[in-house]
Design a protein around this motif. Structure first.
Motif, PDB file in Angstrom:
ATOM      1  N   UNK A  59     -14.565  -6.144  22.740  1.00 19.06           N
ATOM      2  CA  UNK A  59     -16.011  -5.971  22.862  1.00 19.06           C
ATOM      3  C   UNK A  59     -16.669  -5.188  21.751  1.00 19.06           C
ATOM      4  N   UNK A  60     -16.020  -4.132  21.271  1.00 13.38           N
ATOM      5  CA  UNK A  60     -16.641  -3.294  20.250  1.00 13.38           C
ATOM      6  C   UNK A  60     -16.054  -3.519  18.860  1.00 13.38           C
ATOM      7  N   UNK A  61     -15.139  -4.453  18.718  1.00 12.63           N
ATOM      8  CA  UNK A  61     -14.506  -4.714  17.420  1.00 12.63           C
ATOM      9  C   UNK A  61     -15.356  -5.682  16.586  1.00 12.63           C
ATOM     10  N   UNK A  62     -15.320  -5.468  15.284  1.00 15.02           N
ATOM     11  CA  UNK A  62     -15.964  -6.420  14.376  1.00 15.02           C
ATOM     12  C   UNK A  62     -15.171  -7.722  14.380  1.00 15.02           C
ATOM     13  N   UNK A  63     -15.762  -8.768  13.841  1.00 15.74           N
ATOM     14  CA  UNK A  63     -15.069 -10.057  13.762  1.00 15.74           C
ATOM     15  C   UNK A  63     -13.758  -9.914  12.996  1.00 15.74           C
ATOM     16  N   UNK A  64     -13.790  -9.189  11.904  1.00 12.27           N
ATOM     17  CA  UNK A  64     -12.582  -8.985  11.111  1.00 12.27           C
ATOM     18  C   UNK A  64     -11.507  -8.242  11.881  1.00 12.27           C
ATOM     19  N   UNK A  65     -11.897  -7.218  12.619  1.00 12.69           N
ATOM     20  CA  UNK A  65     -10.922  -6.463  13.408  1.00 12.69           C
ATOM     21  C   UNK A  65     -10.352  -7.300  14.545  1.00 12.69           C
ATOM     22  N   UNK A  66     -11.144  -8.198  15.092  1.00 11.94           N
ATOM     23  CA  UNK A  66     -10.638  -9.096  16.136  1.00 11.94           C
ATOM     24  C   UNK A  66      -9.553 -10.005  15.571  1.00 11.94           C
ATOM     25  N   UNK A  67      -9.796 -10.565  14.406  1.00 14.20           N
ATOM     26  CA  UNK A  67      -8.815 -11.449  13.761  1.00 14.20           C
ATOM     27  C   UNK A  67      -7.565 -10.656  13.386  1.00 14.20           C
ATOM     28  N   UNK A  68      -7.733  -9.464  12.881  1.00 12.41           N
ATOM     29  CA  UNK A  68      -6.581  -8.626  12.538  1.00 12.41           C
ATOM     30  C   UNK A  68      -5.734  -8.336  13.774  1.00 12.41           C
ATOM     31  N   UNK A  69      -6.381  -8.063  14.907  1.00  6.69           N
ATOM     32  CA  UNK A  69      -5.646  -7.820  16.146  1.00  6.69           C
ATOM     33  C   UNK A  69      -4.825  -9.047  16.529  1.00  6.69           C
ATOM     34  N   UNK A  70      -5.424 -10.226  16.453  1.00  7.28           N
ATOM     35  CA  UNK A  70      -4.716 -11.450  16.812  1.00  7.28           C
ATOM     36  C   UNK A  70      -3.500 -11.679  15.914  1.00  7.28           C
ATOM     37  N   UNK A  71      -3.664 -11.454  14.617  1.00  6.67           N
ATOM     38  CA  UNK A  71      -2.531 -11.630  13.709  1.00  6.67           C
ATOM     39  C   UNK A  71      -1.435 -10.613  14.008  1.00  6.67           C
ATOM     40  N   UNK A  72      -1.816  -9.383  14.257  1.00 10.65           N
ATOM     41  CA  UNK A  72      -0.830  -8.355  14.575  1.00 10.65           C
ATOM     42  C   UNK A  72      -0.091  -8.719  15.859  1.00 10.65           C
ATOM     43  N   UNK A  73      -0.813  -9.181  16.867  1.00  8.33           N
ATOM     44  CA  UNK A  73      -0.205  -9.551  18.145  1.00  8.33           C
ATOM     45  C   UNK A  73       0.708 -10.760  18.012  1.00  8.33           C
ATOM     46  N   UNK A  74       0.241 -11.779  17.314  1.00  8.81           N
ATOM     47  CA  UNK A  74       0.987 -13.027  17.227  1.00  8.81           C
ATOM     48  C   UNK A  74       2.193 -12.942  16.298  1.00  8.81           C
ATOM     49  N   UNK A  75       2.051 -12.208  15.201  1.00  6.36           N
ATOM     50  CA  UNK A  75       3.094 -12.220  14.180  1.00  6.36           C
ATOM     51  C   UNK A  75       3.759 -10.871  13.943  1.00  6.36           C
ATOM     52  N   UNK A  76       3.213  -9.822  14.565  1.00 11.17           N
ATOM     53  CA  UNK A  76       3.794  -8.497  14.369  1.00 11.17           C
ATOM     54  C   UNK A  76       3.573  -7.952  12.967  1.00 11.17           C
TER      55      UNK A  76
END
Length: 106
Positions: A59-76
């Motif tokens: 909710x409070x993350x920028x678009x870039x931070x959202x994408x970074x979270x997804x990459x970190x979660x998916x690929x470590x």
């Protein structure tokens, strides 16, 4: 009881979208729902996106931070701001793509 394929799909969605494995009850619920929907993920993805956990995570993350979270979660791993994938998915989000669909793509 849900199929092994649905269990695997839902588990991957949890890890990519929430950054954690599914709890047994949630895994069974969503995998059974996926089987009932004939493998169609749209309703599940929409429910993930509007969940309190999703709002708290994104909710409070920028678009870039959202994408970074997804990459970190998916690929470590992290992804740099100038990485081709980061630029592509951040642009897609800015163009109106739904984060939950991008999580599935990633």
């Amino acid at each position: 009881m849900a199929t092994a394929q649905s269990n695997n799909t839902v588990q991957r969605l949890y890890i990519a979208y929430y950054g954690r494995p599914a709890d047994p009850t949630g895994l069974d619920f969503w995998a059974t729902r996926l089987d009932t929907a004939g493998g169609n993920l749209s309703g599940i993805l929409d429910a993930f996106a509007t969940s309190p956990e999703s709002v708290a995570l994104f909710g409070s993350k920028s678009a870039g931070d959202q994408i970074k979270f997804l990459f970190q979660s998916a690929f470590g791993r992290s992804i740099a701001d100038n990485d081709e994938g980061f630029v592509f998915y951040t642009a897609r989000l800015a163009q109106g793509a739904k984060l939950q669909n991008l999580a599935l793509d990633i």
